[in-house]
Structures are given as C-alpha cells and as structure tokens.
Design a protein around this motif. Sequence first.
Motif, PDB file in Angstrom:
ATOM      1  N   LEU A  68       0.824  -1.206   0.000  1.00 24.28           N
ATOM      2  CA  LEU A  68       0.000   0.000   0.000  1.00 24.28           C
ATOM      3  C   LEU A  68       0.859   1.256   0.000  1.00 24.28           C
ATOM      4  CD1 LEU A  68      -2.689  -1.012   2.645  1.00 24.28           C
ATOM      5  CD2 LEU A  68      -2.993  -0.892   0.183  1.00 24.28           C
ATOM      6  N   LYS A  69       2.100   1.087   0.399  1.00 20.76           N
ATOM      7  CA  LYS A  69       2.966   2.267   0.526  1.00 20.76           C
ATOM      8  C   LYS A  69       3.914   2.325  -0.670  1.00 20.76           C
ATOM      9  CE  LYS A  69       5.855   4.443   3.929  1.00 20.76           C
ATOM     10  NZ  LYS A  69       5.552   5.771   3.421  1.00 20.76           N
ATOM     11  N   SER A  70       3.884   3.411  -1.379  1.00 21.93           N
ATOM     12  CA  SER A  70       4.760   3.502  -2.542  1.00 21.93           C
ATOM     13  C   SER A  70       5.565   4.783  -2.531  1.00 21.93           C
ATOM     14  CB  SER A  70       3.929   3.403  -3.827  1.00 21.93           C
ATOM     15  OG  SER A  70       2.897   4.379  -3.791  1.00 21.93           O
ATOM     16  N   VAL A  71       5.421   5.579  -1.474  1.00 19.08           N
ATOM     17  CA  VAL A  71       6.150   6.845  -1.418  1.00 19.08           C
ATOM     18  C   VAL A  71       7.396   6.665  -0.548  1.00 19.08           C
ATOM     19  CG1 VAL A  71       6.039   9.236  -0.653  1.00 19.08           C
ATOM     20  CG2 VAL A  71       4.065   8.185  -1.736  1.00 19.08           C
ATOM     21  N   HIS A  72       8.541   6.766  -1.157  1.00 18.39           N
ATOM     22  CA  HIS A  72       9.789   6.638  -0.413  1.00 18.39           C
ATOM     23  C   HIS A  72      10.759   7.719  -0.871  1.00 18.39           C
ATOM     24  CE1 HIS A  72       8.436   2.655   0.805  1.00 18.39           C
ATOM     25  NE2 HIS A  72       8.095   2.465  -0.454  1.00 18.39           N
ATOM     26  N   SER A  73      11.464   8.325   0.068  1.00 22.49           N
ATOM     27  CA  SER A  73      12.483   9.301  -0.314  1.00 22.49           C
ATOM     28  C   SER A  73      13.630   8.581  -1.009  1.00 22.49           C
ATOM     29  CB  SER A  73      13.066   9.992   0.921  1.00 22.49           C
ATOM     30  OG  SER A  73      12.055  10.536   1.685  1.00 22.49           O
ATOM     31  N   GLN A  74      14.287   9.307  -1.890  1.00 23.38           N
ATOM     32  CA  GLN A  74      15.498   8.768  -2.511  1.00 23.38           C
ATOM     33  C   GLN A  74      16.669   9.160  -1.629  1.00 23.38           C
ATOM     34  OE1 GLN A  74      15.580   7.226  -5.560  1.00 23.38           O
ATOM     35  NE2 GLN A  74      13.539   7.647  -6.361  1.00 23.38           N
ATOM     36  N   GLN A  75      17.499   8.175  -1.310  1.00 26.72           N
ATOM     37  CA  GLN A  75      18.637   8.499  -0.451  1.00 26.72           C
ATOM     38  C   GLN A  75      19.825   9.021  -1.249  1.00 26.72           C
ATOM     39  OE1 GLN A  75      18.184   8.507   2.823  1.00 26.72           O
ATOM     40  NE2 GLN A  75      16.107   7.849   2.293  1.00 26.72           N
ATOM     41  N   THR A  76      19.891   8.644  -2.506  1.00 24.88           N
ATOM     42  CA  THR A  76      21.095   8.977  -3.268  1.00 24.88           C
ATOM     43  C   THR A  76      20.738   9.711  -4.554  1.00 24.88           C
ATOM     44  OG1 THR A  76      21.046   6.984  -4.604  1.00 24.88           O
ATOM     45  CG2 THR A  76      22.122   6.832  -2.465  1.00 24.88           C
ATOM     46  N   ALA A  77      21.768  10.170  -5.230  1.00 23.82           N
ATOM     47  CA  ALA A  77      21.587  10.807  -6.530  1.00 23.82           C
ATOM     48  C   ALA A  77      22.238   9.942  -7.601  1.00 23.82           C
ATOM     49  CB  ALA A  77      22.179  12.207  -6.506  1.00 23.82           C
ATOM     50  N   ASP A  78      22.225   8.626  -7.385  1.00 22.99           N
ATOM     51  CA  ASP A  78      22.924   7.710  -8.296  1.00 22.99           C
ATOM     52  C   ASP A  78      22.439   7.805  -9.736  1.00 22.99           C
ATOM     53  OD1 ASP A  78      24.263   6.923  -6.118  1.00 22.99           O
ATOM     54  OD2 ASP A  78      23.408   4.912  -5.972  1.00 22.99           O
ATOM     55  N   ASN A  79      21.143   8.119  -9.919  1.00 33.09           N
ATOM     56  CA  ASN A  79      20.596   8.204 -11.276  1.00 33.09           C
ATOM     57  C   ASN A  79      21.177   9.366 -12.057  1.00 33.09           C
ATOM     58  OD1 ASN A  79      18.806   6.044 -11.345  1.00 33.09           O
ATOM     59  ND2 ASN A  79      17.321   7.169 -10.099  1.00 33.09           N
ATOM     60  N   TYR A  80      21.791  10.301 -11.352  1.00 31.98           N
ATOM     61  CA  TYR A  80      22.218  11.546 -12.004  1.00 31.98           C
ATOM     62  C   TYR A  80      23.724  11.688 -12.079  1.00 31.98           C
ATOM     63  CZ  TYR A  80      17.373  12.031 -10.952  1.00 31.98           C
ATOM     64  OH  TYR A  80      16.034  11.768 -10.873  1.00 31.98           O
ATOM     65  N   VAL A  81      24.432  10.569 -11.858  1.00 30.06           N
ATOM     66  CA  VAL A  81      25.879  10.597 -12.023  1.00 30.06           C
ATOM     67  C   VAL A  81      26.170  10.626 -13.517  1.00 30.06           C
ATOM     68  CG1 VAL A  81      28.002   9.282 -11.701  1.00 30.06           C
ATOM     69  CG2 VAL A  81      26.306   9.356  -9.874  1.00 30.06           C
ATOM     70  N   LYS A  82      27.022  11.581 -13.931  1.00 26.12           N
ATOM     71  CA  LYS A  82      27.395  11.639 -15.349  1.00 26.12           C
ATOM     72  C   LYS A  82      28.096  10.353 -15.715  1.00 26.12           C
ATOM     73  CE  LYS A  82      28.568  16.294 -15.436  1.00 26.12           C
ATOM     74  NZ  LYS A  82      29.608  17.294 -15.662  1.00 26.12           N
ATOM     75  N   LYS A  83      27.670   9.772 -16.814  1.00 22.35           N
ATOM     76  CA  LYS A  83      28.238   8.478 -17.206  1.00 22.35           C
ATOM     77  C   LYS A  83      29.749   8.586 -17.382  1.00 22.35           C
ATOM     78  CE  LYS A  83      24.575   5.671 -19.030  1.00 22.35           C
ATOM     79  NZ  LYS A  83      23.464   6.548 -19.468  1.00 22.35           N
ATOM     80  N   GLY A  84      30.470   7.673 -16.744  1.00 22.30           N
ATOM     81  CA  GLY A  84      31.921   7.630 -16.908  1.00 22.30           C
ATOM     82  C   GLY A  84      32.663   8.796 -16.272  1.00 22.30           C
ATOM     83  N   SER A  85      31.967   9.533 -15.403  1.00 25.64           N
ATOM     84  CA  SER A  85      32.629  10.717 -14.842  1.00 25.64           C
ATOM     85  C   SER A  85      33.435  10.386 -13.594  1.00 25.64           C
ATOM     86  CB  SER A  85      31.587  11.775 -14.490  1.00 25.64           C
ATOM     87  OG  SER A  85      30.845  11.348 -13.361  1.00 25.64           O
ATOM     88  N   MET A  86      33.267   9.186 -13.072  1.00 29.86           N
ATOM     89  CA  MET A  86      33.963   8.875 -11.824  1.00 29.86           C
ATOM     90  C   MET A  86      35.399   8.450 -12.101  1.00 29.86           C
ATOM     91  SD  MET A  86      32.934   6.453  -8.688  1.00 29.86           S
ATOM     92  CE  MET A  86      34.193   5.896  -7.553  1.00 29.86           C
TER      93      MET A  86
END
Lengths: 361, 267
Positions: B202-220
């Motif tokens: 029933l619960k589908s609202v969760h905070s995102q802990q990280t910004a992993d989706n927004y790491v520039k590809k190959g930037s690390m």
Amino acid sequence: MAAIQEYKCPCCGGAIAFDSALQKMKCPFCDTEFEMETLASYDSELQKEQADDMKWETDAGEEWQDGEADGLNSYVCRSCGGEIACDSNTAAASCPFCGNPVVMMGRFSGTLKPNYVIPFKLDKKAAKAALKRHYDGKRLLPKVFKDQNHINEVKGVYVPFWLFDADADVDMRYKATKVRVWSDSKYNYTETSFFAVSRGGSIGFERVPVDGSVKMPDDLMESIEPFDFSEMVDFQTAYLAGFMADKYDVDAEQSAERANERIRQSVEDAFKATVTGYETVTKETGSIQLQNGKVKYALLPVWILNTTWNGENYLFAMNGQTGKMVGDLPLDKAAYKKWLFGLTGIISTVIFAASYLIWLL
Amino acid sequence: MKKRLFTIFSALLLSVLLTIPVFAAGDLPRLVDAADLLSDSEEMDLLEELDEISERQQVDIVVVTVDSLEGESAMEYADDVFDYYSYGFGDERDGILFLISIEERDWAISTAGYGITAVTDAGREYMAEMFTSDLREGNYLAAFTTFAELCDDFVTQARTGEPYDVGNFPQEPFNVGVSLAIALAAGLVISLIVTGIMRGGLKSVHSQQTADNYVKKGSMRVEKEKDLFLYRHIDRRERPKESSSSGGSSTHTSSSGTTHGGGSGKF
C-alpha cells in the motif's frame, strides 16, 4: 635535532612514544606497536583533511520577456494558498493539491521564467488507467476507497524543479580491517589487521532534481523519479496549454541542502565501493568539494490526484513522462485482521499436521 | 572389603533361605536386595523378570541394592560386585549391573562385554532420565522394572548393529501441547510477514537516499588509492574441549583389572 613531533595512536588516540628497546613507536596506553614510517605517513594523511565545500551558483531561471507571460492567468487557492498558472484558455476551478476552489488572480506576474521544460508525454487517459492499476491487487485496500474515488479530477501539473549540476572532488578516509583466523592444537587465533585507506578522485552529477514547491511533498516527488532529461527542451509558454503550472515557492538556495544530501550519499557509496578486499570498512572522514555547481529551473510534468477519505488527504502522483505511479493507500483494518488471523489459522494447522506426519514416519 | 562381602553374602544367604534361588551364569542371583527395599513377592517377580531377560538375551541383567558404599565410589563398588561375583555370560562376561546405595543416594550402572556395546554413554544417560524420578520418589520396584525393560530393549537394539546412541534413540511420544504451541507461534510469525508484505504494497512513497541516477556516465575517476597498514591485534582463545557427543561407550578398568563401561549418578 628535529622539531618535536607528537603522534597520536591510531588505535586509542593516546600520545605515542618511541620505544628504544623495540626500535619502534609504541603506544604506552594500549601497547600497540607501529613502524615509524607508518605513523609519519598516517599523520600526513590527517593533515590533508579539509571541510566540505558544497556551494552552488543559484542564479537559475530567466527574466520574462515583455509580453511573454501575457497569455497566462494566475490562480490562488483559498485553502492552501498555492498559486498556480494556467494559459488563458484553460480554466482552473479547483486546487490540484488540496481540492478546494481557487480564485483567479488576474494576469500572471513575477517570479522567474523557467529555463527548461519536459513536456507531458502521457495524457489524462493514461493517468486514469495507471491509477486503476495502482489499486489492483491490493487486498488490504478498503473497497469503498476504490468505488468512491473521483478519478476524473486527475490534473496535469507542471511542477517546478531545481536541477543541480556539479563536479565533485572527493577525498575520503576509511578505517578498514582484515581478519585472519588459524588454530594450533591448543588455541584458536584471530588476527585483526587495521588499515588507513584513502581514496581520492572526482565524480560528476547532472541535473539532480529537487522540487521547488512547498505543496508537493518531497518524498512524493522523489518517488516518481527518474525523469528522462534527454527529452527536456527550452521553456516556451505554449507547453502550458491545457495544463497548470505551479510557481516555485522554495528557492534554489533552500533546495540545495536536499541536493547536497543526496550527492553526498552517492559519493560516499561510490567511493566506498572502491575499497575492496577488507572485512570491515568504516568511513572516518571525508570531504567533498563541488566545482562549477550550477542550478537550473525546470518544469516537470506530473499528473496529480487528490482524494479525501475518512477525513484524511491522499495525494497520488504520476510521472507525466514515464508513467510511474505512486501514492500511499489507506489500510482496511478489518481486512487486515481477517487476513492475519485467517492465515495464522491455516498456516498453524498445516505446520501442526506436518509435525505429526513427521513424527509418524 | 570383607565387611562388604559379608553384607552381600548374608543377603545372599537370606535370599537362599527365603526364596528358591535360580543360579544362572554366575554364583549369585540376579537380584541382591541387601538394603531390603522390596517386599518378598516383589523380589520374586523382579528376579523372575531379570532371569527371563538374561537367559533370553544371554546378557546378565543384575540389580543390587546396598545400605552404604562403605566410603567407596558407586562406580567402583558396582564394578567390584560385578567382578567378585562373576556375573556375566561367556568369555566376555556380557552383563549390565545396576547398583543403588540408600545412604549416599547414589546409583551406578556397570557394564561388561556386550553390555558395554549395548549401553553407550548417551544410552546410560537416557536410561537415567527414565528411572531417576522413580528412585527419588521411592518407587524402587518401578525403577528396577524400568531398568530391566530398558536393558532388554537396549540389547535387542544393539543386536541389530545400531545400539541406541547419540542421534539414535527410541521415539518419544508425540507432544500435542508443545507441537501446537510451536505451530501457532510459527503460523503467527509467517502471517505477520505475509500481511506485512501486503501492507507494504500500500505504501509507494519513499524518499530517494542517493543521486545515483544523475551521475554523469563515466565521470567517476579514482586518482588516489592508498592503503596504509597501521597495526594488528592477535586474539588467542583456548580451543573448546571435545564434547562427548560423538557417541559410543567410554570404559575404565576396575580394581581387579577387568574392563567395564558405565557410570553413576545421584537420585
């Protein structure tokens, strides 16, 4: 004679002294022994520590051109005070966030013009279908809730987001341990080796979104992520036709705190993952220096449905680009009890019968 | 020793006079009630049972009661009685002797020959569990009968090649109460987990802990990797002693040099 250099024991933090008999450094408090070079090297790592620097240039958004905002009307909600914008051909009757009536304010004015917009990709029909699917298979959802829903009042809203771009220079220090276990005929031995591990490097972040609207709960907006920013275009008022647009009421500076939290966590996870071959890895200190931290103002498409049930407000949101639907649903307490006791009865009976069968065999 | 021999001999004499002794493998009857815990009729019944089992199994099953151990340990006393009165069938002196002393409230089981094989250490503990409560409450006949029947059972089981031992015991009766309680507890836990998952749906609202989706590809890029050894600690612990749970029978040598199995306890 060199200047007196005092070292602290990496194990217990006490002041450490040279033991002439051992020809090594030895901590008088915890009896741990160290090579001289180890301590010197460790000390130089400690000197390099610096504080985080996570500053942003918060000059996001643009000024409106003359006449550009003329086609927009502004509405204010009497209940929650939210201010929304519609193009003059779209009439807004109720607030998308709380469902109360709105009054027209007149011409849209003030605040910044967004830099970008992701246009709506999914229509109202898709949003309704997604909501129905959202209810499906939820056995503990009160049936009345499904039936009573005014599903028609789903509204397309452009929600203001701040997008944070930056490169991060990272310096992290960890304490790590390796464990070796062996035994002879009389004793079991556990040897724990302690290491000071440093990792440095850089990592780039692109468009970390933080919603700039007080009325949209942060966790709700974070739940419909991610958005595909490759479809993002320069803002034109024409995109607002048929939809509502919320005006930001949390500025970029305030939103930066949330972006920083998420970036810091990602950086820590990413660099910790490079420390391998140890049994335990604990972060000691670390610093993140942001370079070229820039913020952009964008409107992102969200379908919103607001429902009041049993005196509680339920807000559902669907990503207008990807179709991801979220929203917490109420719990039917009677159904929950029925399931809990019913299942307990059935499972207990099965286990009891099984244990008897096993005994018989 | 002399005093003890005298005690037993007098008891023997008494039993010779009072009952019709059945002399089997040894020189003494298989029941010597020197502490006089049983009535005459009880003695006759028990002796009959002991003789029957012993002859059938070809293993002497002996019960001895004494007033006092005269300062010896129950185990030594039981071994000595076994040896001096030549209990046991055949060259290996197959036999199981059960001794209780009233003064010290000690019991001992001395085994020899095939008795050592049939009554393992774990098996003896199992036996003790069965008869100690009867001994404690003074139901001596019941305790001795239990012992005799267990011996019969144990020897029969040992003849199959797999004596009762660790992991191989007679089945205990099905305990309805305990099984029901366990089933209910397990059922409740499983149901809580299942309904918990349903609630979670029933619960589908969760905070995102990280910004992993927004790491520039190959930037690390990791430019500095330094692993510096600091110090080590060695923790030394004594190895735990091997426990006797491996099964089998432990043996010892009695004062006359014969090998016996068995053990003793209190009641």
